[in-house]
Write a protein that holds these residues in place. Structure first.
Motif, PDB file in Angstrom:
ATOM      1  N   LEU A  87       0.815  -1.207   0.000  1.00 39.80           N
ATOM      2  CA  LEU A  87       0.000   0.000   0.000  1.00 39.80           C
ATOM      3  C   LEU A  87       0.852   1.261   0.000  1.00 39.80           C
ATOM      4  N   ASP A  88       2.021   1.197   0.634  1.00 42.76           N
ATOM      5  CA  ASP A  88       2.881   2.371   0.726  1.00 42.76           C
ATOM      6  C   ASP A  88       3.401   2.788  -0.643  1.00 42.76           C
ATOM      7  N   ILE A  89       3.581   1.813  -1.549  1.00 47.20           N
ATOM      8  CA  ILE A  89       4.048   2.129  -2.898  1.00 47.20           C
ATOM      9  C   ILE A  89       3.034   3.007  -3.617  1.00 47.20           C
ATOM     10  N   PHE A  90       1.742   2.608  -3.560  1.00 49.83           N
ATOM     11  CA  PHE A  90       0.713   3.309  -4.324  1.00 49.83           C
ATOM     12  C   PHE A  90       0.253   4.602  -3.655  1.00 49.83           C
ATOM     13  N   SER A  91       0.599   4.801  -2.388  1.00 52.60           N
ATOM     14  CA  SER A  91       0.259   6.058  -1.728  1.00 52.60           C
ATOM     15  C   SER A  91       1.414   7.040  -1.745  1.00 52.60           C
ATOM     16  N   GLY A  92       2.524   6.667  -2.387  1.00 44.20           N
ATOM     17  CA  GLY A  92       3.664   7.565  -2.460  1.00 44.20           C
ATOM     18  C   GLY A  92       4.325   7.813  -1.121  1.00 44.20           C
TER      19      GLY A  92
ATOM     20  N   GLY B  59      -5.953  -6.904 -20.046  1.00 43.66           N
ATOM     21  CA  GLY B  59      -6.176  -6.474 -18.670  1.00 43.66           C
ATOM     22  C   GLY B  59      -5.212  -5.436 -18.157  1.00 43.66           C
ATOM     23  N   GLY B  60      -4.143  -5.145 -18.916  1.00 47.74           N
ATOM     24  CA  GLY B  60      -3.157  -4.189 -18.442  1.00 47.74           C
ATOM     25  C   GLY B  60      -2.470  -4.686 -17.178  1.00 47.74           C
ATOM     26  N   VAL B  61      -2.465  -3.836 -16.156  1.00 47.93           N
ATOM     27  CA  VAL B  61      -1.772  -4.174 -14.908  1.00 47.93           C
ATOM     28  C   VAL B  61      -2.686  -4.876 -13.910  1.00 47.93           C
ATOM     29  N   MET B  62      -4.002  -4.942 -14.214  1.00 51.66           N
ATOM     30  CA  MET B  62      -4.958  -5.478 -13.251  1.00 51.66           C
ATOM     31  C   MET B  62      -4.681  -6.926 -12.841  1.00 51.66           C
ATOM     32  N   PRO B  63      -4.337  -7.851 -13.753  1.00 47.99           N
ATOM     33  CA  PRO B  63      -4.054  -9.223 -13.309  1.00 47.99           C
ATOM     34  C   PRO B  63      -2.929  -9.311 -12.278  1.00 47.99           C
ATOM     35  N   ILE B  64      -1.886  -8.489 -12.441  1.00 48.60           N
ATOM     36  CA  ILE B  64      -0.788  -8.504 -11.467  1.00 48.60           C
ATOM     37  C   ILE B  64      -1.251  -7.939 -10.129  1.00 48.60           C
ATOM     38  N   ILE B  65      -2.087  -6.887 -10.153  1.00 44.35           N
ATOM     39  CA  ILE B  65      -2.585  -6.306  -8.905  1.00 44.35           C
ATOM     40  C   ILE B  65      -3.428  -7.323  -8.140  1.00 44.35           C
ATOM     41  N   PHE B  66      -4.339  -8.002  -8.854  1.00 47.93           N
ATOM     42  CA  PHE B  66      -5.178  -9.007  -8.203  1.00 47.93           C
ATOM     43  C   PHE B  66      -4.330 -10.151  -7.658  1.00 47.93           C
ATOM     44  N   ALA B  67      -3.389 -10.632  -8.467  1.00 44.77           N
ATOM     45  CA  ALA B  67      -2.544 -11.747  -8.030  1.00 44.77           C
ATOM     46  C   ALA B  67      -1.688 -11.348  -6.824  1.00 44.77           C
ATOM     47  N   SER B  68      -1.144 -10.140  -6.837  1.00 40.52           N
ATOM     48  CA  SER B  68      -0.333  -9.675  -5.696  1.00 40.52           C
ATOM     49  C   SER B  68      -1.180  -9.571  -4.438  1.00 40.52           C
ATOM     50  N   ALA B  69      -2.430  -9.072  -4.593  1.00 33.10           N
ATOM     51  CA  ALA B  69      -3.308  -8.947  -3.432  1.00 33.10           C
ATOM     52  C   ALA B  69      -3.628 -10.312  -2.830  1.00 33.10           C
ATOM     53  N   VAL B  70      -3.859 -11.307  -3.685  1.00 41.00           N
ATOM     54  CA  VAL B  70      -4.164 -12.657  -3.183  1.00 41.00           C
ATOM     55  C   VAL B  70      -2.954 -13.251  -2.473  1.00 41.00           C
TER      56      VAL B  70
END
Length: 437
Positions: A68-73, A273-284
């Motif tokens: 989360l810290d990455i995406f919140s800068g 899907g762009g970056v979405m598959p990686i985001i979902f996989a990372s979250a899981v």
């Protein structure tokens, strides 16, 4: 002489950015809002013992916190008013996008209601992002920040939650303002800036690591930078890669005039899907580690250890990551492109694919092509996700851990989309100049 068939050169683009009042105003609005959003990250949330919190961050190893810290800068590290940032709005957009395929009412709004339907969906997304921000802020204040509060209790939780929700809603408004009156997609640009904000620190740590003088350190840094450069080039090619399916429009008559058949093509992107598959996989993958850190359950701790890239079985992590990326790539591709609807629309327009019958045969052909493209795109995403981690483990250079596969894809994708939009404005200025002459 300016040719309207040529893409604008870099010189022409910069000239238009400096001279065209409309484009210059949009750029200034975009830059101003982005600077304001970054300043808000450093406005501290009151009532927290910063020394204890900083010490806990440095000694702890929370995977969810780092993600989360990455995406919140760095907002989760500094605990600013804009800590949540654009994350609730992004989560709400993903939820609404998934529900649109499952709820007929939302699907009708998106497909048949036109601009009014899209406005209703945008309003629903705002309400969902508000609810999501409230849940996230209460959870963060009650379970994450309360141990470091000077005066813990319900009042602290309420005050902190209100501050975080207000900051998140302001960022959501700012992102929509950039999309409407600036250049590019506001939400994407805010994430882009937050990721870029972590680059100076990563580069500084890398330079300091290389200055230790050992050959292994210098060689590892060089190898890692070369891998990143190669991957950026590969991401550009894959993001822009499309399969062009030829389409022939039927010959038609308007009054007494006959129009010959027209040839065009149907572009299917290699990476739908762009970056979405990686985001979902990372979250899981992060979910077991996050639950284990809060519950201290022995079974969850064991699973999190196996699913860690630095654990005893990194091949299990790599295999699970690849499978999840493959699954979510196909899942997201089915949400974006519906072969049955596509075949029906082509049939209504009187267009056909050469050698393929209209209707069911067309939908089966498009689905077959889409499955092959999705498989290739998913394999590429898997390589992008795993190769940096593998190289970091091999070279022992871990200064770029915050800049992973997801960050690279976002940086490259947003840069390409924003550059294209600026070029579109330059071309429109070119046409206006032709009309005035």
């Amino acid at each position: 002489m300016i040719s309207r068939d040529k893409a604008p050169t870099a010189q022409e683009t910069f000239m238009q950015m400096a001279q065209a009042a409309g484009l210059r105003r949009r750029l200034l609005v975009t830059v101003g809002i982005l600077i304001l959003a970054r300043l808000g990250v450093f406005l501290p949330v009151p009532g927290i013992n910063r020394d204890l919190f900083t010490q806990a961050i440095q000694t702890g190893n929370n995977a969810l916190f780092g993600f989360l810290d990455i995406f919140s800068g760095g907002g989760f590290s500094t605990l600013g008013v804009f800590t949540l940032g654009i994350l609730p709005y992004i989560n709400a957009s993903i939820i609404i996008q998934l529900l649109t395929a499952a709820i007929p009412a939302l699907e009708n709004l998106q497909k048949n209601e036109g601009e009014a339907g899209r406005r209703k969906i945008s309003q629903i997304t705002r309400y969902v992002s508000l609810g999501w921000a409230i849940l996230q802020s209460i959870f963060i204040a009650a379970f994450w920040l309360q141990p470091y509060a000077f005066n813990p209790g319900p009042v602290f939780v309420a005050e902190t939650a209100i501050a975080l929700v207000a900051g998140s809603m302001f960022i959501m408004w700012a992102s929509e303002l950039i999309t409407e009156r600036g250049v590019g997609n506001g939400a994407s640009l805010l994430i882009f800036v937050n990721i870029v904000a972590s680059l100076p620190r990563a580069l500084g740590d890398t330079i300091a690591f290389a200055q230790t003088g050992s050959r292994e350190a210098v060689g590892g840094v060089v190898v890692l930078l070369l891998v990143f450069l190669v991957m950026i080039v590969g991401i550009v090619f894959v993001q822009e890669g499309t399969r062009r399916i030829p389409i022939i429009s039927a010959r038609r008559q308007v009054g007494r005039r006959f129009f010959q058949e027209q040839r065009s093509y149907l572009p299917l992107r290699l990476n739908q899907g762009g970056v979405m598959p990686i985001i979902f996989a990372s979250a899981v993958l992060i979910l077991p580690a996050s639950l284990a850190s809060f519950t201290r359950n022995e079974f969850l701790l064991r699973i999190a250890n196996y699913l860690s890239p630095n654990g005893p079985t990194p091949w299990v992590y790599a295999l699970a990551y690849l499978v999840l990326i493959l699954f979510f790539s196909y899942f997201y591709a089915t949400l974006i492109v519906n072969p049955v609807d596509l075949a029906q629309n082509l049939k209504k327009m009187g267009a056909t694919i050469p050698g393929i019958r209209p209707g069911r045969a067309t939908s089966e052909y498009v689905e077959r092509v889409l499955n092959r493209l999705t498989f290739l795109g998913a394999i590429f995403l898997g390589l992008v996700a795993i190769v940096p981690t593998a190289v970091e483990s091999a070279t022992q250079v871990r200064t770029f851990q915050g800049l992973g596969a997801t960050s690279l894809l976002i940086l490259v994708g947003v840069a390409i989309d924003t550059a294209k939009q600026i070029q579109t404005y330059v071309i429109s200025q070119r046409y206006e100049g032709m009309v005035k002459q």
